[in-house]
Scaffold this active site. Structure first.
Site, PDB file in Angstrom:
ATOM      1  N   THR A  48       0.833  -1.207   0.000  1.00 42.25           N
ATOM      2  CA  THR A  48       0.000   0.000   0.000  1.00 42.25           C
ATOM      3  C   THR A  48       0.864   1.253   0.000  1.00 42.25           C
ATOM      4  OG1 THR A  48      -1.697  -1.168   1.258  1.00 42.25           O
ATOM      5  CG2 THR A  48      -1.822   1.228   1.225  1.00 42.25           C
ATOM      6  N   THR A  49       1.873   1.275   0.877  1.00 41.51           N
ATOM      7  CA  THR A  49       2.739   2.444   0.989  1.00 41.51           C
ATOM      8  C   THR A  49       3.559   2.645  -0.277  1.00 41.51           C
ATOM      9  OG1 THR A  49       2.863   1.950   3.349  1.00 41.51           O
ATOM     10  CG2 THR A  49       4.396   3.587   2.514  1.00 41.51           C
ATOM     11  N   TYR A 111     -12.706  -4.297  -2.259  1.00 39.54           N
ATOM     12  CA  TYR A 111     -13.871  -3.811  -2.991  1.00 39.54           C
ATOM     13  C   TYR A 111     -14.958  -4.865  -3.175  1.00 39.54           C
ATOM     14  CZ  TYR A 111     -16.876  -1.375  -6.244  1.00 39.54           C
ATOM     15  OH  TYR A 111     -17.966  -0.796  -6.819  1.00 39.54           O
ATOM     16  N   TYR A 137      -2.414 -10.444   4.620  1.00 34.37           N
ATOM     17  CA  TYR A 137      -2.480  -9.041   5.039  1.00 34.37           C
ATOM     18  C   TYR A 137      -3.928  -8.652   5.228  1.00 34.37           C
ATOM     19  CZ  TYR A 137      -1.834  -3.908   4.638  1.00 34.37           C
ATOM     20  OH  TYR A 137      -1.844  -2.548   4.837  1.00 34.37           O
ATOM     21  N   ARG A 142      -9.227  -0.539   4.727  1.00 36.25           N
ATOM     22  CA  ARG A 142      -9.029  -0.260   3.306  1.00 36.25           C
ATOM     23  C   ARG A 142      -9.776  -1.235   2.399  1.00 36.25           C
ATOM     24  NH1 ARG A 142      -4.995   3.135   1.210  1.00 36.25           N
ATOM     25  NH2 ARG A 142      -3.712   4.168   2.787  1.00 36.25           N
ATOM     26  N   LYS A 165       0.177 -10.087   8.403  1.00 39.73           N
ATOM     27  CA  LYS A 165       0.251  -8.683   8.782  1.00 39.73           C
ATOM     28  C   LYS A 165      -1.157  -8.278   9.197  1.00 39.73           C
ATOM     29  CE  LYS A 165       1.052  -4.032   6.909  1.00 39.73           C
ATOM     30  NZ  LYS A 165       1.388  -3.234   5.702  1.00 39.73           N
ATOM     31  N   ILE A 207       5.377  -4.543   9.976  1.00 43.62           N
ATOM     32  CA  ILE A 207       5.568  -4.048   8.613  1.00 43.62           C
ATOM     33  C   ILE A 207       5.215  -2.576   8.688  1.00 43.62           C
ATOM     34  CG2 ILE A 207       4.847  -4.230   6.216  1.00 43.62           C
ATOM     35  CD1 ILE A 207       4.496  -7.216   6.654  1.00 43.62           C
TER      36      ILE A 207
END
Length: 295
Positions: A48-49, A111, A137, A142, A165, A207
């Site tokens: 994501t980052t 989504y 994860y 999100r 994570k 993380i």
């Protein structure tokens, strides 16, 4: 298999028009060197980052390949290869495996809101298709879908699923995962602000977003916590706590890319719909960097 401070690394970009800002490949390789030199324990590329949502498929594969080549075996590399399509996730994970990644990070499909059975079948299909070690994860804020501990426990029985994570946001969730699955997989914090508490509960590291700008401090925090020196870990964490919060003053990775730019680590490039950090948040982030000893 993986331990300590694992940076969710930003993807440096050359500022152009905010839509097609090209990846700064030389800057990417320099970032890998920076993390090796400053003690980071592993790199997550294109999570994501790392703006996975704004990179196209070819860019996604190339960034991972560059990071693996730049790391040159000095530090483990985990490729972010999750997708909301199981087939796409398999293809990205295969590519990361071929590139030489040490592991893959697989986000809960976003989504489309799969059921818990859908999550089991999704992650099982990837694990069966690609032998690379895989880290689940969970980040429901999100994805819109929370992978429950009982689902993780079933997936933990697969031999190449080695960790999770967990970014549901509570230490109670991390503690439950350690109790259910700690003898099968490792639990990592997905939130810097509760990384220490997660390790105190039996987690094996974090993380980290903050590690982009304070890699040495995050490594030392994790090393102390994993050695059971909670007094030292708490002292470091107190110094970093304002930064952990400030780096989420706007959506990640907006604040951390601005912070890394201020430290001269990357240029100003970021792709729409992400934007540069709003002026009203900049002083807060700058003050938190100073307090954390970033340089």
């Amino acid at each position: 298999m993986f331990r300590g401070s694992m940076v969710a690394m930003v993807t440096p970009m050359q500022a152009q028009d905010g839509v097609r800002d090209p990846v700064d490949e030389e800057g990417l390789a320099r970032l890998v060197d920076y993390h090796v030199e400053h003690g980071t324990d592993a790199i997550v590329a294109v999570g994501t980052t790392g703006e996975s949502a704004t990179l196209n498929y070819a860019e996604h594969e190339r960034v991972i390949r560059i990071v693996v080549e730049a790391a040159a075996g000095r530090i483990p590399v985990i490729g972010g290869t999750g997708a909301n399509s199981t087939w796409e996730a398999i293809e990205l994970t295969r590519s990361a495996h071929k590139s030489g990644c040490d592991g893959a990070l697989l986000v809960v499909p976003y989504y489309n809101k799969p059921t818990q059975q859908g999550l089991i079948e999704h992650f099982s299909a990837i694990a069966e298709a690609v032998p690379i070690p895989q880290i689940l994860y969970n980040v429901p804020g999100r994805t819109g879908c929370d992978m429950l501990p009982e689902t993780v426990a079933r997936l933990a029985e697969l031999p190449n699923i080695v960790g999770i994570k967990e970014a549901q946001g509570t230490v109670e969730r991390a503690r439950e995962l350690v109790e259910r699955c700690g003898d099968l997989i490792d639990v990592f914090s997905g939130d810097d602000f509760n990384a220490l508490a997660t390790m105190q509960a039996g987690g094996k590291g974090v993380i980290s977003v903050s590690a982009n700008v304070v890699p040495r401090q995050m490594h030392e925090l994790c090393a102390a916590a994993l050695a059971g020196d909670y007094e030292q870990a708490s002292a470091i964490n107190a110094q970093l706590s304002a930064l952990h919060q400030a780096l989420f003053s706007e959506s990640n990775p907006i604040p951390v890319k601005w912070a890394a730019e201020q430290l001269g680590l990357i240029g100003p490039g970021i792709r729409l719909p992400l934007t540069r950090l709003a002026v009203e948040h900049q002083e807060r982030v700058r003050a938190a960097l100073t307090q954390a000893g970033a340089r």
